[in-house]
Design a protein around this motif. Structure first.
Motif, short mmCIF file in Angstrom:
data_model
loop_
_atom_site.label_atom_id
_atom_site.label_comp_id
_atom_site.label_asym_id
_atom_site.label_seq_id
_atom_site.Cartn_x
_atom_site.Cartn_y
_atom_site.Cartn_z
N LEU A 201 37.16 61.77 45.88
CA LEU A 201 37.78 61.51 47.17
C LEU A 201 38.04 60.04 47.43
O LEU A 201 39.02 59.69 48.10
N ALA A 202 37.16 59.18 46.88
CA ALA A 202 37.26 57.78 47.31
C ALA A 202 37.18 56.77 46.18
O ALA A 202 37.32 55.57 46.44
N GLY A 203 36.96 57.18 44.94
CA GLY A 203 36.77 56.21 43.88
C GLY A 203 37.55 56.51 42.62
O GLY A 203 38.70 56.98 42.67
N ASP A 204 36.91 56.29 41.49
CA ASP A 204 37.52 56.53 40.19
C ASP A 204 37.63 58.03 39.96
O ASP A 204 36.64 58.72 39.76
N ARG A 205 38.87 58.52 39.98
CA ARG A 205 39.05 59.98 39.87
C ARG A 205 38.60 60.50 38.50
O ARG A 205 38.12 61.63 38.39
N ARG A 206 38.76 59.72 37.45
CA ARG A 206 38.34 60.17 36.13
C ARG A 206 36.83 60.38 36.11
O ARG A 206 36.34 61.41 35.64
N LEU A 207 36.10 59.40 36.63
CA LEU A 207 34.64 59.54 36.73
C LEU A 207 34.29 60.70 37.64
O LEU A 207 33.37 61.49 37.35
N GLY A 208 35.03 60.82 38.74
CA GLY A 208 34.75 61.90 39.69
C GLY A 208 34.96 63.27 39.07
O GLY A 208 34.14 64.18 39.25
N ARG A 209 36.08 63.43 38.34
CA ARG A 209 36.33 64.73 37.70
C ARG A 209 35.26 65.05 36.67
O ARG A 209 34.84 66.21 36.54
N THR B 178 28.58 55.40 44.17
CA THR B 178 28.78 55.78 45.57
C THR B 178 28.37 54.65 46.51
O THR B 178 29.06 54.37 47.50
N LEU B 179 27.27 53.99 46.21
CA LEU B 179 26.86 52.85 47.03
C LEU B 179 27.91 51.74 46.99
O LEU B 179 28.13 51.04 47.99
N ARG B 180 28.54 51.57 45.85
CA ARG B 180 29.60 50.57 45.76
C ARG B 180 30.78 50.96 46.64
O ARG B 180 31.35 50.12 47.36
N LEU B 181 31.12 52.27 46.60
CA LEU B 181 32.24 52.75 47.41
C LEU B 181 31.96 52.68 48.91
O LEU B 181 32.89 52.52 49.71
N VAL B 182 30.70 52.83 49.27
CA VAL B 182 30.32 52.81 50.69
C VAL B 182 30.66 51.48 51.35
O VAL B 182 31.06 51.43 52.52
N ARG B 183 30.51 50.37 50.62
CA ARG B 183 30.75 49.02 51.15
C ARG B 183 29.89 48.78 52.39
O ARG B 183 30.36 48.71 53.52
N LEU B 184 28.59 48.68 52.14
CA LEU B 184 27.61 48.56 53.22
C LEU B 184 27.91 47.43 54.19
O LEU B 184 27.65 47.55 55.40
N VAL B 185 28.45 46.33 53.68
CA VAL B 185 28.69 45.18 54.57
C VAL B 185 29.72 45.49 55.64
O VAL B 185 29.80 44.78 56.65
N LYS B 186 30.50 46.54 55.44
CA LYS B 186 31.52 46.90 56.42
C LYS B 186 31.01 47.91 57.45
O LYS B 186 31.69 48.23 58.41
#
Length: 457
Positions: free
Chosen positions: A40-48, A106-114
């Motif tokens: 949904l939010a990141g590298d689709r190849r890794l996600g698949r 997933t933690l990278r995609l979350v972008r905690l600082v935002k």
């Protein structure tokens, strides 16, 4: 909503509420359906790849559940082979590593600082908790599988299966006790467990160690030496000619009687005991289990002790007159650790009833072990159990039969155990000219299931 407008993949990074909600969604999705966050939010190849691996795991789990419901023996058999366990260990390690990668991504995609400052520690904490729960469970599964494989390989042999005889499996249980005052090991407790191959109904036959003049079947090597019964003509090769002496005599004096014993996962002394018990009971014994009594103590401790209703005061140590007693096991409901459970089953001297009373206590121990040791405490203490079991148990039950016996044992656990007492109270005097025809009649009566009387015409 189009993908381009999706707040998951293309969020408004300037909006802390949007980024916070997005963070919670990603963390929860990563936990519930690993790989979906990346789709949904990141590298689709890794996600698949992650999503495909997750769905494959769910499918295999569903298949295993269905097999367990309808064909449990098949599942237990598959899971009790070393090759399967190593495959499972490799798969568990794969998933453990995959989930670590997916969670960190997933933690990278979350972008905690935002995200909102107040939500950041909770999002991070939930992610770490999910990582520990999922990957830690998979890593423990790999450890459990490899430990189980090692335990199975060290205890159970790779041999052919044996069919039931007259619908039953007969297993000889020997409690080995070697001490500084004995030449070699001499079985201190002996019983035969006969299990219905369909229902799991178990009949235990306690065998007094002082049986004398017992016969051997004509195809036994011992029959050639003792055609009239063990030691009945000119004595035997050891000091006392009774049932538990057969092991010592064959193992130390005549191991060549059973030249193939070791290659088949047994010992000459054990095979001699098998022939002796078959001669006494008239039953064919498919398998044996030898338990070292010192290791039995460790096994009980590993499982957290055992609850026993102690009927009479039991001495720990000492002689016939209770001299040198180190302590007592008091009457009443007791939770016994391994040391006290060992003495509960072993104590003979200074106890009313002697060997016969001890046989009943050993039967009580067997029943309590069967009823109280559950999959839960076995799983939680498996490493200690496997370590104790590998040093404690010797058997010729093949690995290929483990699944069948696990399933049968679960049936046995739900049924009352029938006990055959070969004692003077039941008409059997093991030390003074025992009537072995009568012994076999008692056993046969216990093995025949009750039937309805035919209606009178």
């Amino acid at each position: 909503m189009t993908l381009a407008a999706s707040p998951i993949r293309f969020p408004d990074a300037a909006s802390r509420p949007v980024m916070t909600r997005r963070a919670w969604w990603l963390v929860v999705l990563n936990f519930l359906v690993p790989g979906s966050a990346q789709v949904l939010a990141g590298d689709r190849r890794l996600g698949r790849f992650g999503l495909g691996s997750t769905l494959t795991l769910w499918a295999l789990a569903l298949v295993a559940f269905v097999v367990w419901l309808f064909w449990p023996t098949v599942l237990y058999t598959v899971l009790s082979t070393s090759i399967t366990l190593w495959i499972l260990a490799a798969a568990a390690l794969f998933y453990a590593v995959l989930w670590v990668v997916l969670t960190l991504d997933t933690l990278r995609l979350v972008r905690l600082v935002k995200t909102a400052p107040s939500a950041r520690p909770w999002v991070a904490l939930l992610s770490i908790a999910a990582l520990v729960a999922v990957s830690g469970t998979a890593a423990y599964g790999a450890y459990f599988a490899t430990t189980t494989s090692g335990f199975i390989s060290s205890v159970f042999v790779a041999g052919p299966t044996e069919p039931p005889i007259d619908g039953r499996y007969n297993i000889l249980l020997l409690g080995g006790d070697s001490g500084p005052d004995r030449e070699g090991m001499r079985p201190d407790s002996m019983s035969l467990v006969s299990i219905d191959a369909e229902t799991g109904q178990a009949v235990t036959i306690g065998l007094p160690r002082d049986f004398v003049d017992f016969p051997f079947d004509e195809d036994s090597p011992l029959y050639q030496v003792y055609p009239e019964g063990y030691g009945s003509i000119d004595g035997c090769e050891v000091d006392v000619c009774q049932l538990n002496s057969v092991y010592t005599e064959v193992e130390l004096k005549s191991p060549d009687m059973y030249p193939n014993a070791v290659a088949e996962g047994s010992e000459p002394g054990i095979e001699g005991m098998r022939d002796a018990v078959e001669g006494i009971t008239g039953l064919t014994i498919q398998y044996y289990v030898l338990i070292d009594m010192q290791g039995f103590e460790q096994l009980i401790d590993a499982l957290g002790g055992i609850d026993i209703n102690v009927e009479t005061r039991i001495p720990i140590g000492g002689d016939e007159d209770n001299n040198g007693v180190d302590g007592w096991i008091e009457p009443g409901q007791q939770h016994l650790n391994g040391y006290h459970a060992l003495w509960y089953g072993r104590a003979r001297y200074g106890v009313a009833g002697g060997d016969y009373e001890r046989m009943q206590r050993q039967h009580n121990l067997q029943t309590a072990i069967l009823q109280q040791f559950t999959p839960a405490n076995v799983l939680t203490q498996f490493q200690a159990i496997a370590s104790a079991g590998a040093d404690t148990v010797k058997t010729d039950i093949p690995q290929s039969m483990l699944g069948y016996f696990v399933n049968l044992g679960m049936k046995t656990k739900e049924l009352p155990i029938i006990s055959v007492a070969l004692t003077p109270e039941n008409g059997v005097d093991s030390a003074e000219d025992p009537d072995y025809e009568y012994v076999r009649q008692l056993i046969a009566q216990a093995l025949i299931p009750p039937t309805e009387e035919p209606a009178e015409g």
